[in-house]
Write an enzyme that holds these catalytic residues in place. Structure first.
Site, short mmCIF file in Angstrom:
data_model
loop_
_atom_site.label_atom_id
_atom_site.label_comp_id
_atom_site.label_asym_id
_atom_site.label_seq_id
_atom_site.Cartn_x
_atom_site.Cartn_y
_atom_site.Cartn_z
N ASP A 1 -24.21 -23.41 74.31
CA ASP A 1 -24.00 -22.18 75.08
C ASP A 1 -25.23 -21.31 75.58
O ASP A 1 -24.88 -20.02 75.23
CB ASP A 1 -22.64 -21.55 74.81
CG ASP A 1 -22.88 -20.83 73.20
OD1 ASP A 1 -23.69 -21.34 72.74
OD2 ASP A 1 -22.29 -20.03 72.97
N ASP B 1 -29.39 -20.57 70.59
CA ASP B 1 -29.46 -21.92 71.11
C ASP B 1 -30.68 -22.28 71.56
O ASP B 1 -31.25 -23.31 71.46
CB ASP B 1 -28.30 -22.10 72.17
CG ASP B 1 -27.04 -21.54 71.98
OD1 ASP B 1 -26.16 -22.49 71.74
OD2 ASP B 1 -26.81 -20.42 71.87
N ASN C 1 -21.77 -17.74 74.68
CA ASN C 1 -22.33 -16.26 74.89
C ASN C 1 -22.19 -15.75 76.12
O ASN C 1 -22.19 -14.64 76.22
CB ASN C 1 -23.74 -16.96 74.37
CG ASN C 1 -23.84 -17.08 72.83
OD1 ASN C 1 -23.45 -16.63 71.92
ND2 ASN C 1 -24.73 -18.18 72.55
N THR D 1 -23.30 -26.09 69.00
CA THR D 1 -23.85 -24.88 68.69
C THR D 1 -23.13 -23.45 69.48
O THR D 1 -23.50 -22.46 69.29
CB THR D 1 -25.38 -24.69 68.86
OG1 THR D 1 -25.40 -24.57 70.50
CG2 THR D 1 -26.22 -25.63 68.34
N PHE E 1 -18.10 -15.98 65.76
CA PHE E 1 -18.09 -16.07 67.27
C PHE E 1 -17.43 -17.11 67.80
O PHE E 1 -16.66 -17.05 68.66
CB PHE E 1 -19.42 -15.43 67.89
CG PHE E 1 -19.31 -15.54 69.31
CD1 PHE E 1 -19.20 -14.47 70.14
CD2 PHE E 1 -19.66 -16.76 69.95
CE1 PHE E 1 -19.03 -14.51 71.48
CE2 PHE E 1 -19.81 -16.73 71.52
CZ PHE E 1 -19.28 -15.66 72.15
N ASN E 2 -18.13 -18.32 67.45
CA ASN E 2 -17.57 -19.50 68.05
C ASN E 2 -16.20 -19.95 67.91
O ASN E 2 -15.53 -20.28 68.77
CB ASN E 2 -18.61 -20.63 67.63
CG ASN E 2 -20.07 -20.66 68.32
OD1 ASN E 2 -20.33 -20.16 69.41
ND2 ASN E 2 -20.95 -21.22 67.49
N HIS F 1 -29.05 -18.86 63.52
CA HIS F 1 -27.70 -19.73 63.51
C HIS F 1 -27.72 -21.01 63.78
O HIS F 1 -27.74 -22.17 63.22
CB HIS F 1 -26.54 -18.96 64.23
CG HIS F 1 -26.38 -17.48 63.92
ND1 HIS F 1 -25.85 -16.98 62.69
CD2 HIS F 1 -26.37 -16.38 64.48
CE1 HIS F 1 -25.74 -15.96 62.51
NE2 HIS F 1 -26.19 -15.43 63.89
N ASP F 2 -28.27 -21.21 65.23
CA ASP F 2 -28.12 -22.53 65.99
C ASP F 2 -29.22 -23.26 65.31
O ASP F 2 -29.10 -24.62 65.32
CB ASP F 2 -28.14 -22.43 67.53
CG ASP F 2 -26.71 -21.70 67.84
OD1 ASP F 2 -25.85 -21.83 67.01
OD2 ASP F 2 -26.84 -21.25 68.96
#
Length: 309
Positions: A10, A15, A39, A124, A166-167, A238-239
């Site tokens: 996203d 990402d 996102n 992701t 979040f995801n 994160h990703d």
């Protein structure tokens, strides 16, 4: 042996930083990149994905996925990623839209027939695209090698609500489908990604390399938000960590646990519940990352993205 992967993004800032890892990666065959609303809107994420892949010279098919979660309204995070999703970086970069006509989930179903048991799918963003594939063809779980996802917070500390990552928060119904699908799952949650921190000094070490300007511009807003919200001067990768694990980098240690996600709670929607003590007496369904060699990961990331001059 070459590892075959599909990346479902996203494309916000992290990402995009993760996609940089896919350039010139030995023994990794990126079959395709799919895009989901998360996102930012699907349209903006597709635009960013094209631009980042053009930047790194990765010519792979791009597939559009879901415009919104399975049953909920879209929820965006512009405060972290900026209005365009990548902090204004590449805003003037031209691109030719080469998005395929096939949906992301139809692509997952088709390509896993071509390479049964060989493909690692890395998620992701919200899990909506893969959930659509599961709804259409549940047998896809037997053709995938594994699914690596960035999402969740096994220790209970969220980044959108006190308990929700979040995801998971954006589309918990999709996450529940995936968690109960029977596919081999590896969870790269906030427990480890919030330890994988990149500093401004790390970014400045890339001066003179091809991606320095992009990384510096894209992360400026992210550094500010990290300080304002969390009181830390670094940013969580994160990703990029999830993608690094998916392509075979040995930076995390995982343990099998039963994991579920809350979908019907006033306070806790999107909370991942990791049964550390086996209190529910259920078979483990996720390999949960608990430990990360953050220094080795960041060093490897900086070395890799700095190679192209």
């Amino acid at each position: 042996m070459t590892k075959k992967i599909i990346v479902d993004v996203d494309t916000g800032i992290d990402d995009a930083l993760g996609l940089l890892l896919l350039a010139h990666q030995p023994n990794v065959d990126v079959l395709g990149v799919s895009v989901v609303s998360g996102n930012i809107s699907l349209h903006k994420a597709i635009c960013n994905t094209h631009k980042v892949l053009d930047l790194i010279g990765l010519d792979v098919p791009i597939f559009a996925g879901a415009k919104q979660p399975l049953v909920r309204q879209a929820f965006f995070e512009h405060a972290v990623h900026g209005d365009d999703g990548i902090g204004g970086a590449l805003h003037d970069a031209p691109f030719k839209d080469r998005t395929e006509n096939e949906t992301a989930w139809d692509y997952f179903i088709r390509i896993t027939h071509d390479y049964p048991g060989e493909i690692t799918l890395v998620l992701t963003g919200p899990m909506t695209n893969f959930a659509h594939a599961l709804k259409k063809d549940p047998s896809i779980v037997h053709r995938l090698k594994e699914v690596v996802f960035m999402g969740g917070a096994a220790n209970g500390n969220g980044n959108v609500t006190p308990v929700a990552e979040f995801n998971m928060y954006v589309d918990p119904e999709a996450a529940k489908l995936v968690l109960h699908s029977g596919v081999r799952l590896t969870m790269i949650g906030l427990d480890v990604t919030e330890q994988a921190l990149m500093s401004k000094e790390d970014v400045e070490s890339l001066v003179g390399t091809s991606y320095y300007s992009f990384i510096r511009e894209a992360t400026a807003i992210y550094f500010n938000v990290s300080w304002e919200r969390n009181g830390i001067k670094e940013i969580a990768m994160h990703d990029p960590l999830a993608i690094a694990v998916a392509i075979g980098k040995p930076f995390v240690t995982t343990f099998p646990y039963y994991v579920d996600v809350e979908t019907n709670s006033t306070l806790c929607d999107g909370q991942t519940v990791c049964d550390y003590k086996n209190g529910l007496q259920r078979t483990p369904n996720v390999h949960v990352a608990k430990h990360v060699d953050a220094k080795a990961f960041i060093a490897d990331y900086i070395q890799h993205v700095g190679l192209r001059n």
